[in-house]
Motif scaffolding. Structure first.
Motif, PDB file in Angstrom:
ATOM      1  N   ALA A 290     100.509 -41.491  47.273  1.00 23.56           N
ATOM      2  CA  ALA A 290     101.922 -41.236  47.587  1.00 23.56           C
ATOM      3  C   ALA A 290     102.164 -41.358  49.086  1.00 23.56           C
ATOM      4  CB  ALA A 290     102.326 -39.846  47.084  1.00 23.56           C
ATOM      5  N   ALA A 291     101.264 -40.809  49.888  1.00 22.27           N
ATOM      6  CA  ALA A 291     101.409 -40.905  51.346  1.00 22.27           C
ATOM      7  C   ALA A 291     101.399 -42.369  51.790  1.00 22.27           C
ATOM      8  CB  ALA A 291     100.294 -40.126  52.035  1.00 22.27           C
ATOM      9  N   CYS A 292     100.510 -43.158  51.206  1.00 25.00           N
ATOM     10  CA  CYS A 292     100.439 -44.577  51.559  1.00 25.00           C
ATOM     11  C   CYS A 292     101.730 -45.302  51.172  1.00 25.00           C
ATOM     12  CB  CYS A 292      99.252 -45.240  50.862  1.00 25.00           C
ATOM     13  SG  CYS A 292      97.642 -44.585  51.354  1.00 25.00           S
ATOM     14  N   LEU A 293     102.249 -44.985  49.999  1.00 29.82           N
ATOM     15  CA  LEU A 293     103.485 -45.628  49.536  1.00 29.82           C
ATOM     16  C   LEU A 293     104.666 -45.241  50.415  1.00 29.82           C
ATOM     17  CD1 LEU A 293     102.904 -45.192  45.701  1.00 29.82           C
ATOM     18  CD2 LEU A 293     102.949 -47.362  46.956  1.00 29.82           C
ATOM     19  N   PHE A 294     104.715 -43.971  50.829  1.00 32.79           N
ATOM     20  CA  PHE A 294     105.753 -43.563  51.774  1.00 32.79           C
ATOM     21  C   PHE A 294     105.640 -44.378  53.060  1.00 32.79           C
ATOM     22  CE2 PHE A 294     106.184 -39.326  49.523  1.00 32.79           C
ATOM     23  CZ  PHE A 294     107.536 -39.471  49.228  1.00 32.79           C
ATOM     24  N   SER A 295     104.417 -44.569  53.520  1.00 31.75           N
ATOM     25  CA  SER A 295     104.186 -45.309  54.757  1.00 31.75           C
ATOM     26  C   SER A 295     104.605 -46.773  54.616  1.00 31.75           C
ATOM     27  CB  SER A 295     102.709 -45.233  55.145  1.00 31.75           C
ATOM     28  OG  SER A 295     102.455 -45.855  56.373  1.00 31.75           O
ATOM     29  N   LEU A 296     104.496 -47.308  53.400  1.00 34.45           N
ATOM     30  CA  LEU A 296     104.883 -48.696  53.140  1.00 34.45           C
ATOM     31  C   LEU A 296     106.373 -48.839  52.841  1.00 34.45           C
ATOM     32  CD1 LEU A 296     101.832 -49.705  50.921  1.00 34.45           C
ATOM     33  CD2 LEU A 296     102.430 -50.729  53.126  1.00 34.45           C
ATOM     34  N   GLY A 297     107.101 -47.721  52.848  1.00 32.97           N
ATOM     35  CA  GLY A 297     108.541 -47.762  52.583  1.00 32.97           C
ATOM     36  C   GLY A 297     108.896 -47.807  51.112  1.00 32.97           C
ATOM     37  N   MET A 298     107.927 -47.569  50.230  1.00 32.28           N
ATOM     38  CA  MET A 298     108.162 -47.615  48.782  1.00 32.28           C
ATOM     39  C   MET A 298     108.411 -46.189  48.288  1.00 32.28           C
ATOM     40  SD  MET A 298     105.094 -50.360  48.027  1.00 32.28           S
ATOM     41  CE  MET A 298     105.410 -50.511  46.257  1.00 32.28           C
ATOM     42  N   GLU A 299     109.562 -45.647  48.631  1.00 29.51           N
ATOM     43  CA  GLU A 299     109.821 -44.226  48.428  1.00 29.51           C
ATOM     44  C   GLU A 299     109.906 -43.838  46.959  1.00 29.51           C
ATOM     45  OE1 GLU A 299     112.972 -42.640  50.707  1.00 29.51           O
ATOM     46  OE2 GLU A 299     112.153 -43.291  52.623  1.00 29.51           O
ATOM     47  N   ASN A 300     110.544 -44.659  46.132  1.00 34.29           N
ATOM     48  CA  ASN A 300     110.655 -44.320  44.710  1.00 34.29           C
ATOM     49  C   ASN A 300     109.285 -44.258  44.055  1.00 34.29           C
ATOM     50  OD1 ASN A 300     113.445 -44.169  44.827  1.00 34.29           O
ATOM     51  ND2 ASN A 300     113.744 -46.309  44.255  1.00 34.29           N
TER      52      ASN A 300
END
Length: 319
Positions: A290-300
């Motif tokens: 989840a942290a990585c996805l937030f960092s990639l801008g993939m919030e959903n």
């Protein structure tokens, strides 16, 4: 202005209305029946003149069809373009207007819309406006863009049910905020206790010749990780992983964070996913994803993964 919404239900086969009342263009009705497998035709009274000659649809043909739709909205009727143009030329365009629209726009606005429809319906394709100029002209007439369509149409709007906030662990909370410093402190405090039970089949030869080198790589990586020397930690943990003698989800988790600290979210996501492969029931792997996805801008995707981690942790604690 309300024109775009009031008369729209006269031709539901040509306009798609979403559940919240927002209209979407569905079809101009230009092409329906194939004559030769390549060319298509519908009611010839509404067909662009050049299509009658060539059987081909061009951007200008679409503008022509948009003009027929605009007439539909203005009149509430399906008036052949030639007849409408005769009324416009004779200055009797008010006869075109749908009585249900009375009072919803000024004469100037009505005149401008009729003028736009007339330009779209020019027999010579080169005399028609392009799509960009059409949008600019229509935007200047739109006065209530901030009002939801369902309000203008009087449609009862169903609000989405409120979602229950997640009850996150400290690690989950840190990952949701992308607080890398807090994540580092938590991973450091966890140590390697979650590696217990991970199968590592080692031959006697590996124990005697390769094990010490592998363990040294991990030890040096842990020292660098503790000292927040994340570039060195990446190098040491990579040596440990490439050695192939032992598998550790915690090493993947630590290298994941080290990648994040070095602004390498894609590589970090790969490690977080690998940690889950090694230890499928480990919520930490999902939190880090989840942290990585937030960092990639993939919030959903990040929120969904955070939810999966929370559910897995709750299930694990229950058992």
């Amino acid at each position: 202005m309300r024109l775009r919404l009031i008369s729209i239900f006269f031709f539901p086969n040509r306009i798609l209305i979403l559940h919240d009342g927002n209209p979407r263009l569905s079809s101009f009705g230009l092409m329906k029946n194939s004559r030769d497998g390549k060319s298509y035709s519908t009611n010839l009274a509404f067909t662009p003149p050049e299509y009658m000659r060539t059987g081909r649809v061009t951007p200008e043909s679409v503008v022509y069809s948009f003009g027929t739709m605009l007439l539909d909205l203005l009149s509430g009727k399906h008036i052949p373009p030639s007849h409408a143009l005769d009324l416009i030329r004779s200055k009797n365009f008010l006869l075109l207007m749908d009585s249900a629209l009375e009072g919803h726009f000024s004469n100037d606005e009505g005149t401008e819309l009729v003028r736009l429809a007339s330009r779209c319906l020019q027999s010579e394709a080169r005399e028609r406006p392009n799509a960009k100029s059409l949008v600019i002209s229509l935007m200047s007439l739109q006065k209530e863009a901030e009002v939801p369509s369902y309000v203008l149409l009087g449609i009862q709007h169903e609000t989405a049910p409120s979602t229950k906030p997640l009850s996150l662990t400290p690690l989950g909370e840190a990952c949701s905020r992308l607080d890398l410093t807090a994540i580092h402190e938590i991973l450091e405090g966890m140590g390697y206790k979650d590696d217990e039970g991970i199968a590592n089949e080692l031959s006697f030869q590996m124990w005697t010749s390769q094990m010490q080198e592998t363990l040294n790589s991990k030890k040096h990586g842990d020292t660098a990780f503790r000292a927040k020397d994340f570039s060195t930690a990446i190098d040491c943990y990579t040596q440990f992983i490439d050695g192939g003698t032992m598998v550790s989800p915690t090493v993947y988790a630590r290298r994941c964070l080290s990648y994040l600290m070095n602004d390498m979210p894609q590589e970090a996501l790969g490690d977080a996913m690998q940690a889950q492969v090694v230890s499928p029931d480990w919520p930490t792997a999902l939190y880090l994803q989840a942290a990585c996805l937030f960092s990639l801008g993939m919030e959903n995707d990040a929120r969904e993964t955070l939810k999966d981690g929370t559910n897995l942790e709750a299930k694990k604690n229950k058992n």
